[in-house]
Enzyme design. Structure first.
Site, PDB file in Angstrom:
ATOM      1  NE  ARG A 106      -0.431  -0.024  11.890  1.00 51.48           N
ATOM      2  CZ  ARG A 106      -1.607   0.318  11.367  1.00 51.48           C
ATOM      3  NH1 ARG A 106      -2.716   0.061  12.028  1.00 51.48           N
ATOM      4  NH2 ARG A 106      -1.677   0.904  10.186  1.00 51.48           N
ATOM      5  CG  ASN A 118      23.513 -49.670 -10.790  1.00 50.45           C
ATOM      6  OD1 ASN A 118      22.361 -49.801 -10.405  1.00 50.45           O
ATOM      7  ND2 ASN A 118      24.552 -49.735  -9.973  1.00 50.45           N
TER       8      ASN A 118
HETATM    9  C1  UD1 Z   1      -6.842   2.537   6.217  1.00 48.80           C
HETATM   10  C2  UD1 Z   1      -8.037   3.489   6.319  1.00 48.80           C
HETATM   11  C3  UD1 Z   1      -9.109   2.852   7.190  1.00 48.80           C
HETATM   12  C4  UD1 Z   1      -9.498   1.508   6.616  1.00 48.80           C
HETATM   13  C5  UD1 Z   1      -8.280   0.616   6.422  1.00 48.80           C
HETATM   14  C6  UD1 Z   1      -8.680  -0.593   5.621  1.00 48.80           C
HETATM   15  C7  UD1 Z   1      -7.120   5.736   6.201  1.00 48.80           C
HETATM   16  C8  UD1 Z   1      -6.707   6.937   6.956  1.00 48.80           C
HETATM   17  N1  UD1 Z   1      -7.600   4.736   6.911  1.00 48.80           N
HETATM   18  O1  UD1 Z   1      -6.308   2.403   7.521  1.00 48.80           O
HETATM   19  O2  UD1 Z   1     -10.247   3.706   7.250  1.00 48.80           O
HETATM   20  O3  UD1 Z   1     -10.434   0.877   7.468  1.00 48.80           O
HETATM   21  O4  UD1 Z   1      -7.255   1.298   5.672  1.00 48.80           O
HETATM   22  O5  UD1 Z   1      -7.598  -1.489   5.494  1.00 48.80           O
HETATM   23  O6  UD1 Z   1      -7.021   5.725   4.985  1.00 48.80           O
HETATM   24  N2  UD1 Z   1      -0.224   4.557   2.471  1.00 48.80           N
HETATM   25  C9  UD1 Z   1       0.496   5.373   1.645  1.00 48.80           C
HETATM   26  N3  UD1 Z   1       0.974   6.557   2.120  1.00 48.80           N
HETATM   27  C10 UD1 Z   1       0.733   6.983   3.391  1.00 48.80           C
HETATM   28  C11 UD1 Z   1       0.000   6.124   4.243  1.00 48.80           C
HETATM   29  C12 UD1 Z   1      -0.482   4.943   3.758  1.00 48.80           C
HETATM   30  O7  UD1 Z   1       0.719   5.045   0.481  1.00 48.80           O
HETATM   31  O8  UD1 Z   1       1.194   8.062   3.738  1.00 48.80           O
HETATM   32  C13 UD1 Z   1      -0.708   3.271   1.954  1.00 48.80           C
HETATM   33  C14 UD1 Z   1      -0.147   2.096   2.723  1.00 48.80           C
HETATM   34  O9  UD1 Z   1       1.059   1.639   2.116  1.00 48.80           O
HETATM   35  C15 UD1 Z   1      -1.254   1.064   2.637  1.00 48.80           C
HETATM   36  C16 UD1 Z   1      -2.513   1.902   2.496  1.00 48.80           C
HETATM   37  O10 UD1 Z   1      -2.099   3.193   2.106  1.00 48.80           O
HETATM   38  O11 UD1 Z   1      -1.105   0.234   1.501  1.00 48.80           O
HETATM   39  C17 UD1 Z   1      -3.309   1.965   3.795  1.00 48.80           C
HETATM   40  O12 UD1 Z   1      -2.483   2.555   4.798  1.00 48.80           O
HETATM   41  P1  UD1 Z   1      -2.495   2.049   6.299  1.00 48.80           P
HETATM   42  O13 UD1 Z   1      -1.573   2.902   7.068  1.00 48.80           O
HETATM   43  O14 UD1 Z   1      -2.323   0.601   6.348  1.00 48.80           O
HETATM   44  O15 UD1 Z   1      -3.980   2.430   6.711  1.00 48.80           O
HETATM   45  P2  UD1 Z   1      -4.873   1.767   7.849  1.00 48.80           P
HETATM   46  O16 UD1 Z   1      -4.456   2.277   9.158  1.00 48.80           O
HETATM   47  O17 UD1 Z   1      -4.936   0.309   7.644  1.00 48.80           O
HETATM   48 CA    CA Z   2      -3.796  -1.134   6.400  1.00 46.70          CA
END
Ligand code: UD1
Ligand code: CA
Length: 465
Positions: free
Chosen positions: A15, A378
């Site tokens: 995103r 200077n």
């Molecule tokens: C996640 C939570 C959500 C919470 C929100 C808070 C899940 C499914 N959802 O959503 O409940 O409200 O965070 O900010 O956990 N990441 C990995 N590997 C992956 C996917 C993600 O390492 O396969 C890491 C991302 O780099 C990131 C973190 O996990 O740092 C959160 O992932 P992101 O996809 O941002 O989750 P959200 O949709 O924000």
């Molecule tokens: Ca997130």
């Protein structure tokens, strides 16, 4: 019981619509993940590790200065639960608690993490989830409670219309008991609209098993702001900027307009320094006390002594300015420049790899590159060090108390000795000894009556023009 810390940072950050890994986007001079690591380090954990995946090498490189940091690799980004499972080789045999942080939730405060751990340990919970109540909970996983207790977490994209109305959200930060963790992680089914293994799915499994599940709510919802888009990045930047400005003002710095003052996390500013609107202080900049930084100044990785005046619209990069100096307006100090005590650098003057001695002045329209300039010198208007011969750079050395007349070109390598004078308009190609006057310019010829003769149609010759 020891605490371990794991930071999830393998996700693509789709995103953000950016080719840069999300956790390497910068806020106040530091990558997002660096903010998280710094906060984590205040817990003095037994171990700290990061799950990397998408553009893993870039992330690892950026974190290379953290000596004892562990890494787990998530080859395919199959969700947050799957990401945590990749840390099993590092943490599977450990006992105690594991604090899991998100690389994209940078505002979390140490005191909040301590509160999370405290509750977690006091209640002997299998998992303690950090939650927040938001006016606009859009995008976050919602906390679904049954009889007041956390029963499950439902992601926005999977939530029913009713669940979307819930204002309490999952902050994406957890404390886990390591003992049941990895076994249970394997049981989380791939679910949801995107068929990922959701870490919050663990709550459902623990509840089914009757393991204790707890929550801790943050005092300030800003702490769990996650960054998923450029807009959210900008919002968090604003919060970080404001709190840095407040910290400086609490320490006696005058900031005329905090809304337009941008100061990176690691910058320090002494008391009674006045910062005018539109000033940007970056990197590891150190500003002394009682300085005045006028509007539109940008200072990067530089050290500025006490009582320094930096006039409007200067760019200062990896330079050192000593006590009492004055710089600008419109000066450009480039890397490896030192401006001495009470020295002056005026408008449209550029310095690069140059030291300008104590009390020396270069007040107007000059380029001084690869030069060592003594004290009390200077440098006249329009002086240029010709430091580049097309292949290599050469140095110009100017002694103490030298007077360099306006419009001088100093063709390096060249040395001007102590107390010497250089006549205005000279093109200096040979050394000028100490105490000498160097003159290097064409002699002037005046042709009496030339104008009248020309008007009368006499041939004055083109060569005379
Ligand atoms: C996640 C939570 C959500 C919470 C929100 C808070 C899940 C499914 N959802 O959503 O409940 O409200 O965070 O900010 O956990 N990441 C990995 N590997 C992956 C996917 C993600 O390492 O396969 C890491 C991302 O780099 C990131 C973190 O996990 O740092 C959160 O992932 P992101 O996809 O941002 O989750 P959200 O949709 O924000
Ligand atoms: Ca997130």
């Amino acid at each position: 019981m020891p605490n371990h810390v794991l930071i999830l940072a393998a996700g693509q950050g789709t995103r953000m619509r950016s080719s840069r890994p999300k956790v390497l986007h910068r806020i106040a001079g530091l990558p997002l993940i660096e903010h998280v690591l710094r906060t984590a380090s205040t817990l003095s954990p037994a171990s700290t590790a990061v799950v990397v995946g998408h553009l893993a090498n870039q992330v690892r490189e950026e974190l290379a200065h953290h000596a004892s940091l562990g890494f787990a690799h998530q080859t395919e980004q199959r969700g947050t639960g799957h990401a945590l499972l990749q840390a099993e080789p590092l943490l599977g045999r450990q006992r105690g608690s594991l604090v899991v942080l998100s690389g994209d939730v940078p505002l979390i405060r140490p005191a909040t993490l301590q509160r999370l751990i405290k509750t977690h340990e006091r209640t002997n919970a299998a998992v303690t989830v950090l939650t927040a109540t938001l006016v606009r909970p859009y995008g976050y996983g919602r906390i679904v409670r049954k009889d007041g207790r956390l029963s499950r977490i439902v992601e926005e994209r999977d939530a029913s219309e009713g669940q979307r109305q819930l204002k309490e959200i999952n902050g994406g930060i957890y404390a886990f008991d390591l003992a049941p963790l990895f076994g249970a992680l394997r049981e989380i089914p791939a679910t949801g609209a995107v068929n990922e293994i959701y870490l919050p799915g663990l709550v459902t499994i623990y509840r089914r098993r009757g393991l204790p599940v707890e929550t801790v709510e943050v005092d300030n919802p800003d702490e769990v702001r996650g960054i998923n888009s450029q807009t959210e990045l900008a919002e968090v930047r604003r919060i970080v900027r404001q709190s840095k400005n407040e910290e400086l003002m609490a320490a006696g710095v005058t900031i005329e307009d905090p809304a337009t003052t941008y100061v990176d996390t690691d910058v320090t500013v002494g008391p009674d320094t006045v910062i005018h609107p539109g000033v940007i202080l970056e990197g590891r900049t150190i500003i002394g006390s009682r300085c005045e930084l006028h509007a539109g100044v940008r200072i990067v990785d530089s050290t500025v002594g006490d009582d320094v005046l930096v006039n409007n619209h200067c760019v200062i990069h990896r330079a050192t300015i000593a006590h009492g100096a004055r710089v600008g307006p419109f000066a450009h100090l480039r890397p490896d420049t030192q401006v001495g005590e009470a020295a002056r650098v005026g408008n449209f003057v550029e310095l690069k790899k140059t030291s300008l001695g104590d009390g020396s002045k270069a007040n107007h329209l000059s380029y001084l590159g690869d030069a060592t300039i003594g004290t009390g010198v200077n440098v006249g208007a329009g002086t240029i060090t010709c430091n580049y011969d097309g292949d290599e750079k050469h140095r110009t050395t100017i002694g103490d108390r030298v007077f360099v007349g306006s419009g001088t070109e100093l063709v390096a390598p060249v040395t001007v000795g102590d107390d010497a004078y250089v006549a205005a308009g000279s093109c200096i190609t040979d050394d000028v000894p100490a105490d000498a006057l160097g003159v290097a310019r064409g002699r002037q010829v005046n042709k009496e009556g030339w104008v009248t003769q020309r008007k009368q149609g006499h041939d004055t010759g083109p060569s005379d023009l």
